[in-house]
Write a protein that holds these residues in place. Structure first.
Motif, short mmCIF file in Angstrom:
data_model
loop_
_atom_site.label_atom_id
_atom_site.label_comp_id
_atom_site.label_asym_id
_atom_site.label_seq_id
_atom_site.Cartn_x
_atom_site.Cartn_y
_atom_site.Cartn_z
N PRO A 95 0.96 -1.29 0.11
CA PRO A 95 0.12 -0.07 0.05
C PRO A 95 1.03 1.09 0.01
O PRO A 95 0.45 2.14 -0.42
CB PRO A 95 -0.86 -0.11 1.13
CG PRO A 95 -0.77 -1.64 1.83
CD PRO A 95 0.52 -2.09 1.00
N LEU A 96 2.26 1.19 0.36
CA LEU A 96 2.86 2.49 0.44
C LEU A 96 3.82 2.66 -0.80
O LEU A 96 4.06 3.50 -1.21
CB LEU A 96 3.93 2.21 1.74
CG LEU A 96 3.20 2.07 3.01
CD1 LEU A 96 4.45 1.56 4.00
CD2 LEU A 96 2.65 3.23 3.37
N PHE A 97 4.30 1.54 -1.42
CA PHE A 97 4.91 1.67 -2.41
C PHE A 97 5.34 0.40 -3.35
O PHE A 97 4.99 -0.55 -2.64
CB PHE A 97 6.64 2.01 -2.09
CG PHE A 97 7.26 1.43 -0.98
CD1 PHE A 97 7.90 0.10 -1.51
CD2 PHE A 97 7.03 1.63 0.26
CE1 PHE A 97 8.32 -0.60 -0.37
CE2 PHE A 97 7.80 1.12 1.27
CZ PHE A 97 8.49 -0.10 0.99
N ASN A 98 5.67 0.62 -4.58
CA ASN A 98 6.04 -0.53 -5.44
C ASN A 98 7.52 -0.98 -5.19
O ASN A 98 8.34 -0.13 -5.58
CB ASN A 98 5.66 -0.58 -6.74
CG ASN A 98 4.10 -0.62 -6.75
OD1 ASN A 98 3.30 -1.24 -5.83
ND2 ASN A 98 3.47 -0.12 -8.13
N LEU A 99 7.92 -2.23 -4.79
CA LEU A 99 9.26 -2.59 -4.42
C LEU A 99 9.75 -3.14 -5.83
O LEU A 99 9.45 -4.36 -6.09
CB LEU A 99 9.60 -3.51 -3.36
CG LEU A 99 11.01 -3.57 -2.90
CD1 LEU A 99 11.62 -2.48 -2.43
CD2 LEU A 99 10.93 -5.02 -1.95
N SER A 100 10.88 -2.54 -6.34
CA SER A 100 11.48 -3.28 -7.42
C SER A 100 12.90 -3.70 -7.01
O SER A 100 13.31 -3.26 -5.99
CB SER A 100 11.98 -2.23 -8.61
OG SER A 100 12.79 -1.30 -7.98
N MET A 101 13.51 -4.45 -7.76
CA MET A 101 14.76 -5.07 -7.56
C MET A 101 15.78 -3.94 -7.23
O MET A 101 16.57 -3.84 -6.23
CB MET A 101 15.28 -6.08 -8.35
CG MET A 101 16.56 -6.74 -7.94
SD MET A 101 17.41 -8.08 -9.00
CE MET A 101 16.01 -9.31 -8.89
N THR A 102 15.93 -2.95 -8.05
CA THR A 102 16.73 -1.85 -8.07
C THR A 102 16.47 -1.16 -6.68
O THR A 102 17.56 -0.90 -5.77
CB THR A 102 16.71 -0.85 -9.13
OG1 THR A 102 16.62 -1.33 -10.22
CG2 THR A 102 17.64 0.35 -9.20
N GLY A 103 15.22 -1.01 -6.37
CA GLY A 103 14.87 -0.24 -5.23
C GLY A 103 15.32 -1.08 -3.82
O GLY A 103 15.96 -0.50 -3.04
N ALA A 104 15.15 -2.43 -3.72
CA ALA A 104 15.37 -3.15 -2.91
C ALA A 104 16.94 -3.35 -2.50
O ALA A 104 17.38 -2.84 -1.54
CB ALA A 104 14.96 -4.87 -3.11
N LEU A 105 17.77 -3.34 -3.60
CA LEU A 105 19.13 -3.38 -3.62
C LEU A 105 19.71 -2.07 -2.96
O LEU A 105 20.68 -1.95 -2.27
CB LEU A 105 19.88 -3.75 -4.84
CG LEU A 105 19.52 -5.35 -5.46
CD1 LEU A 105 20.13 -5.59 -6.54
CD2 LEU A 105 20.10 -6.11 -4.21
N GLY A 106 19.04 -0.95 -3.70
CA GLY A 106 19.41 0.33 -3.51
C GLY A 106 19.03 0.53 -1.90
O GLY A 106 20.16 1.11 -1.02
#
Lengths: 269, 315
Positions: free
Chosen positions: A236-247
């Motif tokens: 509900p807060l954000f969509n998590l991408s792989m780039t985002g997770a690793l970042g």
């Protein structure tokens, strides 16, 4: 080899000799993830498959969680030997040695834990492979796999070592490890998809570093066409991408390292 | 080059642990720190090994202030701590190799020296056994071997022979003496007066962080007197008996009453007379005053006397 590399090598070699002479520690580290793989797979055997993103079986679903759990617990326990060294006066021996940087102690410990974690994870991958869980991510996926394990290992090794320099006795650190390890694992997507979580828990699950490590691993495990920018997790807060997770994991590593540097420098001053 | 320590001070909150320690240590010489628990010996050693930072003071080597360059100070020093802190899982050779790594020494270049030190300290047959299987004495010897591995200019020893048998102790003493002959300087903290007498060229007696006495052992003993006399008038002397004896000898020429010891009166005597004459003088003075003589002990002052009476303000 420069001076700092020599001292890191000596310090790490000490831990590797320990691991070789006391293999029970390495084996015990594998025991719990396997118990979870076996027991959880049995318990959730009939859970709805459509909720289990990308995996053919529940064992497949939780294999990335078991891998992260292995790295996480190994790293979180990384401070315990340092506290033993401190209690036994051995740390003073290290601090009185002409180390180019006292942070060599941290680097050596982190490196040892990372290698041990890799060995344990390799065993898990091989055993789950035999049981039908296949790694689909290719060479690039292996890179992500190693990067995620390195990030989660360094993050919690640094955290644990920081605590080791703040606390006085090993049982204090063990108590803290016991308090934080289970909630962190269960407030993540390691064992259940986020859709199964009650709404009040979703926020914690979304920002939990364990989730940020499990989701990229799950993607490279089961998606042959995985992409860095693809959405791994919708919250509900954000969509998590792989780039985002690793970042975020890299960011957390930097913040924790800076915090630990300040704390340890103060303690070693 | 010499090691010059100037006015080291350290306090923990309101408690003064070290209140101005100064000394100079030349190559080939040794200094011993003596003092009761809490005197400041451990604090001094922790400062000299960079484990604790002083509030003020200087540690200089060849004119360079090493407190501003702690790694250089650590390079200079070999340290044997009071606690035997060894890794019990490694063998002696592995432990030497580990130490070589911490000292940035290439193992292939220093392996021979490491093995020679192990051999010198009588550990050759046990060199491939885990340190956890060693006796306390063997661990202490290995500890000294690791401290000497990089040929330090200064060796800091904190109670290096505590708990050792006579053979092991003398072996370590011989190695320390050899180190001094080779131009090394030694800083020793010990409660063992025989060890201090044997190894130290200079003694600092500390109490509550302050230097009470500082001189060569023989000078300190000479300053106390030529003879130390211990007189007991009863098997168990109470305060009244000690006071009675004190009154007799307070006026005796050539004698100085030292602080009360347990169950005897201690006197320092500067007379050049021999032991037999001193015995007769003391015996006569006591019996003339109507005091019984239960025991009479006469000896030249030893380091323990210097230490004991320094702390009581007599020396």
């Amino acid at each position: 080899m420069n001076a700092m590399m020599m001292e890191i090598q000596a310090l790490a070699m000490r831990w590797f000799i320990h691991s070789k002479r006391r293999p029970v520690v390495l084996i015990a580290g594998l025991f719990q993830p396997f118990i979870w793989l076996v027991l959880f797979s049995a318990v959730f055997k009939n859970s709805p498959m459509q909720a289990l993103v990308g995996a053919d079986s529940y064992m497949g679903f939780i294999t990335p969680g078991a891998l992260v759990f292995t790295a996480f617990t190994g790293a979180l326990n990384g401070g315990v030997p340092i506290l033993f060294d401190r209690e036994l006066g051995f740390l003073d021996r290290l601090l009185a040695a002409p180390l180019r940087s006292r942070f060599s102690i941290i680097w050596a410990t982190g490196f040892h834990i990372f290698v041990m974690t890799l060995l344990q994870c390799l065993v898990i991958v091989l055993v789950t492979g035999v049981m039908g869980v296949r790694f689909a991510g290719g060479i690039g996926g292996v890179g992500v796999f190693l990067l995620v394990l390195a990030l989660i290992t360094m993050l919690f090794t640094t955290f644990s070592l920081m605590l080791a320099f703040v606390l006085r006795y090993h049982f204090e650190l063990i108590s803290i490890i016991m308090i934080i390890s289970l909630p962190l694992m269960f407030m993540s997507t390691a064992f259940a998809p986020i859709d199964y979580m009650p709404s009040w828990l979703v926020f914690f699950v979304s920002v939990n570093p364990i989730t940020l490590a499990v989701e990229p691993l799950r993607a490279v495990f089961f998606q042959p066409e995985w992409q860095m920018g693809a959405v791994l997790l919708e919250t509900p807060l954000f969509n998590l991408s792989m780039t985002g997770a690793l970042g975020v994991l890299i960011g957390l590593n930097v913040v924790t390292a800076l915090l630990a540097k300040g704390v340890i420098q103060k303690k070693l001053a | 080059m010499s090691l010059t320590v100037t006015d080291l001070q350290k306090s923990y909150k309101e408690v003064q642990a070290l209140g101005g320690l100064s000394f100079k240590l030349e190559p080939g010489s040794s200094i011993a720190l003596l003092g009761p628990n809490g005197a400041g010996k451990s604090t001094a050693i922790k400062i000299l090994t960079t484990l604790v930072r002083p509030d003020s003071g200087r540690i200089e080597w060849g004119g360079k202030d090493l407190l501003k360059d702690p790694p250089a100070l650590r390079d200079l020093v070999g340290y044997v701590s009071q606690e035997i802190a060894m890794d019990k899982v490694l063998t002696a050779v592995e432990f030497m190799r580990f130490t070589a790594g911490l000292l940035h020494l290439k193992w292939r270049d220093h392996r021979e020296r490491a093995l020679a030190l192990i051999d010198q300290l009588g550990l050759r047959e046990a060199q491939d056994r885990r340190v956890g299987e060693y006796s306390g004495g063997m661990k202490r010897r290995l500890d000294l071997a690791t401290a000497l591995l990089h040929n330090p200019r200064v060796l800091i020893l904190d109670e290096p022979t505590t708990g050792l048998d006579i053979e092991a102790r003398e072996l370590i003493w011989r190695l320390i003496e050899q180190f001094k002959r080779d131009g090394g300087a030694v800083i020793l903290a010990s409660h063992d007066f025989q060890e201090v007498q044997h190894l130290a060229d200079h003694v600092l007696i500390l109490e509550k962080g302050v230097v009470k006495q500082s001189d060569a052992p023989d000078q300190l003993k000479q300053a106390l007197g030529r003879w130390i006399v211990r007189l007991s008038t009863h098997e168990f002397m109470d305060k009244a008996a000690v006071d009675a004896a004190r009154a007799v000898f307070a006026e005796q020429p050539g004698y100085r009453v030292l602080e009360q010891e347990t169950a005897c009166l201690a006197l320092a005597c500067s007379s050049e007379a021999d032991m037999g004459d001193i015995h007769r003088q003391v015996f006569a003075a006591a019996t003339d005053a109507g005091l019984p003589v239960f025991s009479l002990n006469i000896q030249h002052p030893n380091l323990e006397d210097v230490y004991r009476f320094s702390l009581r303000g007599d020396a």
